[in-house]
Design a protein around this motif. Structure first.
Motif, PDB file in Angstrom:
ATOM      1  N   ASP A 226       0.829  -1.213   0.000  1.00  0.00           N
ATOM      2  CA  ASP A 226       0.000   0.000   0.000  1.00  0.00           C
ATOM      3  C   ASP A 226       0.859   1.255   0.000  1.00  0.00           C
ATOM      4  OD1 ASP A 226      -2.463  -1.418   0.100  1.00  0.00           O
ATOM      5  OD2 ASP A 226      -2.124  -1.782   2.232  1.00  0.00           O
ATOM      6  N   ASP A 227       2.004   1.206  -0.688  1.00  0.00           N
ATOM      7  CA  ASP A 227       2.910   2.348  -0.827  1.00  0.00           C
ATOM      8  C   ASP A 227       3.524   2.781   0.497  1.00  0.00           C
ATOM      9  OD1 ASP A 227       4.249   4.259  -2.492  1.00  0.00           O
ATOM     10  OD2 ASP A 227       2.960   5.814  -1.646  1.00  0.00           O
ATOM     11  N   VAL A 228       3.568   1.894   1.449  1.00  0.00           N
ATOM     12  CA  VAL A 228       4.214   2.213   2.719  1.00  0.00           C
ATOM     13  C   VAL A 228       4.600   0.900   3.387  1.00  0.00           C
ATOM     14  CG1 VAL A 228       2.071   2.232   4.062  1.00  0.00           C
ATOM     15  CG2 VAL A 228       4.012   3.621   4.815  1.00  0.00           C
ATOM     16  N   GLU A 229       5.689   0.920   4.149  1.00  0.00           N
ATOM     17  CA  GLU A 229       6.150  -0.296   4.813  1.00  0.00           C
ATOM     18  C   GLU A 229       5.198  -0.665   5.943  1.00  0.00           C
ATOM     19  OE1 GLU A 229       7.965   2.447   4.342  1.00  0.00           O
ATOM     20  OE2 GLU A 229       9.987   1.984   3.634  1.00  0.00           O
ATOM     21  N   ARG A 230       4.761  -1.928   5.944  1.00  0.00           N
ATOM     22  CA  ARG A 230       3.833  -2.423   6.959  1.00  0.00           C
ATOM     23  C   ARG A 230       4.209  -3.851   7.352  1.00  0.00           C
ATOM     24  NH1 ARG A 230       0.132   1.135   9.430  1.00  0.00           N
ATOM     25  NH2 ARG A 230       0.211   2.981   8.115  1.00  0.00           N
ATOM     26  N   PRO A 231       3.964  -4.227   8.628  1.00  0.00           N
ATOM     27  CA  PRO A 231       4.251  -5.592   9.054  1.00  0.00           C
ATOM     28  C   PRO A 231       3.117  -6.555   8.676  1.00  0.00           C
ATOM     29  CG  PRO A 231       3.503  -4.295  10.926  1.00  0.00           C
ATOM     30  CD  PRO A 231       3.546  -3.362   9.752  1.00  0.00           C
ATOM     31  N   TRP A 232       3.501  -7.717   8.181  1.00  0.00           N
ATOM     32  CA  TRP A 232       2.577  -8.810   7.861  1.00  0.00           C
ATOM     33  C   TRP A 232       3.004 -10.036   8.650  1.00  0.00           C
ATOM     34  CZ3 TRP A 232      -1.125  -9.280   3.595  1.00  0.00           C
ATOM     35  CH2 TRP A 232      -1.385  -8.053   2.973  1.00  0.00           C
ATOM     36  N   LEU A 233       2.021 -10.822   9.077  1.00  0.00           N
ATOM     37  CA  LEU A 233       2.301 -12.045   9.822  1.00  0.00           C
ATOM     38  C   LEU A 233       2.086 -13.245   8.911  1.00  0.00           C
ATOM     39  CD1 LEU A 233       3.097 -13.057  12.653  1.00  0.00           C
ATOM     40  CD2 LEU A 233       0.650 -13.370  13.122  1.00  0.00           C
ATOM     41  N   TRP A 234       3.142 -14.034   8.752  1.00  0.00           N
ATOM     42  CA  TRP A 234       3.108 -15.216   7.897  1.00  0.00           C
ATOM     43  C   TRP A 234       3.186 -16.443   8.799  1.00  0.00           C
ATOM     44  CZ3 TRP A 234       7.444 -16.453   3.768  1.00  0.00           C
ATOM     45  CH2 TRP A 234       7.020 -17.502   2.950  1.00  0.00           C
ATOM     46  N   ASN A 235       2.134 -17.250   8.781  1.00  0.00           N
ATOM     47  CA  ASN A 235       2.094 -18.483   9.560  1.00  0.00           C
ATOM     48  C   ASN A 235       2.477 -19.629   8.638  1.00  0.00           C
ATOM     49  OD1 ASN A 235       1.377 -20.830  11.019  1.00  0.00           O
ATOM     50  ND2 ASN A 235      -0.161 -19.696  12.192  1.00  0.00           N
ATOM     51  N   LEU A 236       3.674 -20.144   8.789  1.00  0.00           N
ATOM     52  CA  LEU A 236       4.148 -21.212   7.904  1.00  0.00           C
ATOM     53  C   LEU A 236       3.417 -22.516   8.149  1.00  0.00           C
ATOM     54  CD1 LEU A 236       6.465 -20.889   5.759  1.00  0.00           C
ATOM     55  CD2 LEU A 236       6.366 -19.073   7.459  1.00  0.00           C
ATOM     56  N   THR A 237       2.844 -22.674   9.330  1.00  0.00           N
ATOM     57  CA  THR A 237       2.099 -23.899   9.622  1.00  0.00           C
ATOM     58  C   THR A 237       0.797 -23.933   8.844  1.00  0.00           C
ATOM     59  OG1 THR A 237       3.063 -24.012  11.843  1.00  0.00           O
ATOM     60  CG2 THR A 237       1.063 -25.281  11.443  1.00  0.00           C
ATOM     61  N   SER A 238       0.038 -22.848   8.875  1.00  0.00           N
ATOM     62  CA  SER A 238      -1.258 -22.815   8.194  1.00  0.00           C
ATOM     63  C   SER A 238      -1.186 -22.236   6.795  1.00  0.00           C
ATOM     64  CB  SER A 238      -2.239 -21.973   9.020  1.00  0.00           C
ATOM     65  OG  SER A 238      -1.813 -20.611   9.041  1.00  0.00           O
ATOM     66  N   GLY A 239      -0.082 -21.522   6.502  1.00  0.00           N
ATOM     67  CA  GLY A 239       0.030 -20.851   5.212  1.00  0.00           C
ATOM     68  C   GLY A 239      -0.614 -19.480   5.204  1.00  0.00           C
ATOM     69  N   GLY A 240      -1.192 -19.053   6.309  1.00  0.00           N
ATOM     70  CA  GLY A 240      -1.865 -17.765   6.359  1.00  0.00           C
ATOM     71  C   GLY A 240      -0.886 -16.602   6.299  1.00  0.00           C
ATOM     72  N   LEU A 241      -1.302 -15.530   5.607  1.00  0.00           N
ATOM     73  CA  LEU A 241      -0.480 -14.338   5.470  1.00  0.00           C
ATOM     74  C   LEU A 241      -1.397 -13.133   5.568  1.00  0.00           C
ATOM     75  CD1 LEU A 241       2.372 -13.205   4.840  1.00  0.00           C
ATOM     76  CD2 LEU A 241       1.826 -13.411   2.419  1.00  0.00           C
ATOM     77  N   GLU A 242      -1.255 -12.335   6.637  1.00  0.00           N
ATOM     78  CA  GLU A 242      -2.171 -11.220   6.858  1.00  0.00           C
ATOM     79  C   GLU A 242      -1.436 -10.001   7.394  1.00  0.00           C
ATOM     80  OE1 GLU A 242      -5.042 -12.225   9.833  1.00  0.00           O
ATOM     81  OE2 GLU A 242      -3.551 -13.063  11.196  1.00  0.00           O
ATOM     82  N   GLU A 243      -1.918  -8.827   6.998  1.00  0.00           N
ATOM     83  CA  GLU A 243      -1.341  -7.589   7.476  1.00  0.00           C
ATOM     84  C   GLU A 243      -1.720  -7.371   8.936  1.00  0.00           C
ATOM     85  OE1 GLU A 243      -1.225  -2.774   6.476  1.00  0.00           O
ATOM     86  OE2 GLU A 243      -2.360  -4.148   5.187  1.00  0.00           O
ATOM     87  N   LEU A 244      -0.777  -6.912   9.722  1.00  0.00           N
ATOM     88  CA  LEU A 244      -1.066  -6.589  11.117  1.00  0.00           C
ATOM     89  C   LEU A 244      -1.752  -5.225  11.175  1.00  0.00           C
ATOM     90  CD1 LEU A 244       2.220  -7.784  12.866  1.00  0.00           C
ATOM     91  CD2 LEU A 244       0.045  -8.967  12.671  1.00  0.00           C
ATOM     92  N   PRO A 245      -2.942  -5.145  11.780  1.00  0.00           N
ATOM     93  CA  PRO A 245      -3.758  -3.926  11.723  1.00  0.00           C
ATOM     94  C   PRO A 245      -3.309  -2.883  12.753  1.00  0.00           C
ATOM     95  CG  PRO A 245      -4.934  -5.629  12.924  1.00  0.00           C
ATOM     96  CD  PRO A 245      -3.618  -6.245  12.486  1.00  0.00           C
ATOM     97  N   VAL A 246      -2.469  -1.975  12.346  1.00  0.00           N
ATOM     98  CA  VAL A 246      -1.920  -1.004  13.285  1.00  0.00           C
ATOM     99  C   VAL A 246      -2.747   0.278  13.322  1.00  0.00           C
ATOM    100  CG1 VAL A 246       0.151   0.295  13.904  1.00  0.00           C
ATOM    101  CG2 VAL A 246       0.371  -1.972  12.914  1.00  0.00           C
ATOM    102  N   GLY A 247      -3.250   0.711  12.155  1.00  0.00           N
ATOM    103  CA  GLY A 247      -4.112   1.888  12.127  1.00  0.00           C
ATOM    104  C   GLY A 247      -3.410   3.203  12.395  1.00  0.00           C
ATOM    105  N   LEU A 248      -2.156   3.327  11.974  1.00  0.00           N
ATOM    106  CA  LEU A 248      -1.390   4.552  12.165  1.00  0.00           C
ATOM    107  C   LEU A 248      -0.863   5.038  10.813  1.00  0.00           C
ATOM    108  CD1 LEU A 248       0.697   3.473  15.287  1.00  0.00           C
ATOM    109  CD2 LEU A 248      -1.148   5.155  15.274  1.00  0.00           C
ATOM    110  N   PRO A 249      -0.735   6.348  10.617  1.00  0.00           N
ATOM    111  CA  PRO A 249      -0.182   6.844   9.357  1.00  0.00           C
ATOM    112  C   PRO A 249       1.323   6.625   9.308  1.00  0.00           C
ATOM    113  CG  PRO A 249      -0.517   8.659  10.865  1.00  0.00           C
ATOM    114  CD  PRO A 249      -1.089   7.443  11.541  1.00  0.00           C
ATOM    115  N   GLY A 250       1.868   6.558   8.108  1.00  0.00           N
ATOM    116  CA  GLY A 250       3.306   6.393   7.974  1.00  0.00           C
ATOM    117  C   GLY A 250       3.728   4.937   8.010  1.00  0.00           C
TER     118      GLY A 250
END
Length: 595
Positions: A226-250
């Motif tokens: 989304d044009d900005v660096e953001r943390p995502w959590l990748w669960n190698l056990t389940s294969g799930g990959l989701e953005e961590l919802p921080v809700g802050l600008p920048g």
């Protein structure tokens, strides 16, 4: 020391730059400090207060790590300053340093250590390799490729490589992209077999931290979807990959995991200021731990949950603090003199982009003689941080302008990638626009302006010396690029790879582009006197191409001073750093005058 000028004491009062410990022995701490007169790794026993220098030889140490059992302090030995070397380990309780892995020297491309396992990346002139060692066995190469690759995060070295149990290894690679836009691959650390891959085409993806719980296969990535660096959590056990919802600008970056794996410590960076926040993974609850302000780095969580971090501002030197504001590691010395505050300034460049910069204003009323101080990188940005060199200029009556030009980090992916195929000119437009903003506001005397920069900032200084010769009364180029074509062929492999990624090819592939963006093309137009400072063994901005540019100036009758020091891309000796500032202050006095 009490009789020394304030700017001098900002260099000579020792500071702590990096801190590390092992959760198995948290009272055994490794630090990088300059208390011996150069940047070195130290062992610090918190139970007794005893500390001793553990790095020896070479040009100093800029990193420190503790082995997982706390028995050894790990540091990088760079023998002559070209950054080619090896990882060393010194016993915490005393003894001789020895190589950690016993492989041939190379350029470091990441390190990761967990109980009973270690992994590291190493580059030579032709290949990039990733090695893994389990137990006391010899390191095994699990990956080799001609394209850039490394273990875990690029910086800081350490996080994001091996999982807590040593079974999985996260690496970054450029097989589908390039060194500036790597993908992430997960390997079975025993077999080298690929077990997972994330490729964000045209974007940077980086592994930055596994869960600290053994057997927990959750990994945090930094992505830019989304044009900005953001943390995502990748669960190698389940294969799930989701953005961590921080809700802050920048931008938001991972600093550490909480010990039980239930939450993460994040650094939020917005408009060149930082804060720490805690994110609960189960509920997505966000807690702001510090206010937004200053520059934060090296944030870590102690085994009991206490947060330690390094914080600094333009006015105050770095300190290792806890969330209550207490100084948790102190060398027991009176701090250096405070600096003048950083004022955030915004202005438009010729394209209508809003550009942020910082103004450091001396005492008194303007207009002031001004130093336009250009940051390196270029993928970096000026923050509200303690800077003895720039404060020395202010002490002597010069205003200082810092510009976070296009290509800087901190303002989104598109902004940072503005230099793809287009180096030198965008940054210069923004730098000159910032100078015009200060002149129009009555801050700067347009007849007394110098441009000063180091590394990429040195390149922009030499480029602007010839392309905008009417703007500068003096030019200071530290560890610079003077001849871009020669620099490409002389520099270290990772720097050549960056050129290929950013410009789109080599000088032989793109001769017109390299010629257009090369300071040598404009050397005949330089009018201002030039001071050049360079390291004799620099592998990023090598000495040969610096001297080609200096010789071209001298051959045309231009005034050029050259100072060489026996090191690499950084001068780690405090005395050498002071000598550089003394040279610059004398140069500015002669060509800009003082107030």
């Amino acid at each position: 020391m009490a009789d020394a000028p304030p700017w001098h004491r900002r260099f000579t009062v020792p500071r702590i730059d990096r801190v590390d410990w092992s959760s198995a022995a948290p009272d055994r701490v490794g630090v990088v400090s300059n208390e011996s007169g150069s940047s070195q790794a130290w062992a610090w026993d918190l139970t007794t207060g005893a500390r001793r220098q553990v790095s020896r030889g070479g040009v100093g140490a800029e990193e420190v790590h503790l082995t997982p059992d706390g028995e050894g302090v790990v540091w990088w030995l760079d023998p002559n300053g070209d950054e080619r070397g090896r990882w060393m380990v010194t016993p915490f309780d005393g003894g001789e340093a020895r190589p950690l892995f016993g492989v041939s020297d190379g350029w470091a491309m990441g390190l990761s250590m967990v109980p009973d396992a270690a992994a590291f990346g190493l580059a030579d002139e032709e290949t990039y390799a990733v090695f893994v060692r389990h137990g006391d066995g010899a390191p095994r190469a699990v990956y080799r490729h001609a394209s850039p690759a490394g273990v875990g995060s690029e910086w800081p070295t350490g996080p994001g490589g091996l999982s807590a149990d040593g079974a999985l290894l996260a690496m970054r690679h450029a097989e589908e992209g390039d060194i500036a836009r790597p993908a992430v691959r997960i390997l079975d650390a025993y077999t080298g077999e690929a077990v997972g891959e994330v490729v964000d085409e045209g974007l940077r993806t980086e592994p930055v931290g596994w869960s600290p719980v053994p057997g927990d296969q959750r990994l945090v990535l930094i992505r830019e979807l989304d044009d900005v660096e953001r943390p995502w959590l990748w669960n190698l056990t389940s294969g799930g990959l989701e953005e961590l919802p921080v809700g802050l600008p920048g931008a938001v970056f991972l600093e550490d995991w909480y010990p039980d794996g239930s939450a993460v410590l994040l650094r939020h960076s917005h408009e060149a200021r930082d804060q720490l926040v805690r994110l609960e993974l189960a509920t997505a609850a966000v807690t702001e731990l510090t206010p937004l302000g200053g520059t934060i780095s090296n944030a870590r969580i102690r085994p009991g949950g206490e947060v330690w971090f390094r914080i600094e501002r333009g006015t105050h030197a770095p300190r290792i603090s806890d969330l209550a504001g207490g100084e948790v590691l102190s060398l027991g010395l009176e701090g250096p003199p405070a600096g003048r505050p950083f004022e955030s300034v915004w202005f438009e460049n010729p394209r209508g982009d809003r550009i942020q910069g910082w103004l450091i204003r001396p005492e008194g009323e303007g207009p002031f003689p001004t130093v336009v101080s250009v940051h390196g990188g270029p993928e970096y940005h000026n923050t509200d941080a303690f800077d003895p060199r720039r404060q020395a200029f202010v002490d002597h009556g010069y205003a200082v302008l810092l510009v976070n030009y296009r290509g800087s980090t901190g303002y989104g992916t598109a902004f940072r990638q503005s230099l793809r195929g287009n180096i030198g000119f965008p940054e210069s437009e923004d730098i000159v626009a910032g100078l015009d903003h200060l002149v129009a506001g009555g801050v700067t005397d347009p007849d007394r302006v110098a441009i000063e920069g180091w590394s990429w900032g040195g390149y922009l200084a030499t480029l602007n010396a010839g392309r905008h010769p009417d703007r500068w009364k003096a030019v200071i180029a530290g560890i610079p690029v003077g001849d871009y074509v020669a620099a490409h062929y002389e520099c270290a492999p990772a720097l050549r790879a960056w050129d290929l990624a950013t410009l789109g090819g080599s000088p032989m592939d793109l001769p017109d582009l390299y010629a257009e963006r090369n300071p040598m093309t404009y050397v005949a137009d330089v009018r201002a006197p030039v001071l050049m400072i360079a390291g004799e063994h620099d592998s990023r901005c090598p000495l040969g191409q610096v001297m080609v540019y200096a010789h071209a100036l001298r051959a045309r009758g231009r005034e050029v001073d050259v100072h060489l020091y026996p090191g690499g891309h950084h001068a780690n000796e405090v005395d050498e750093q002071i000598a550089h500032v003394e040279l610059m202050l004398d140069f500015l006095r002669r060509h800009l005058g003082t107030r």
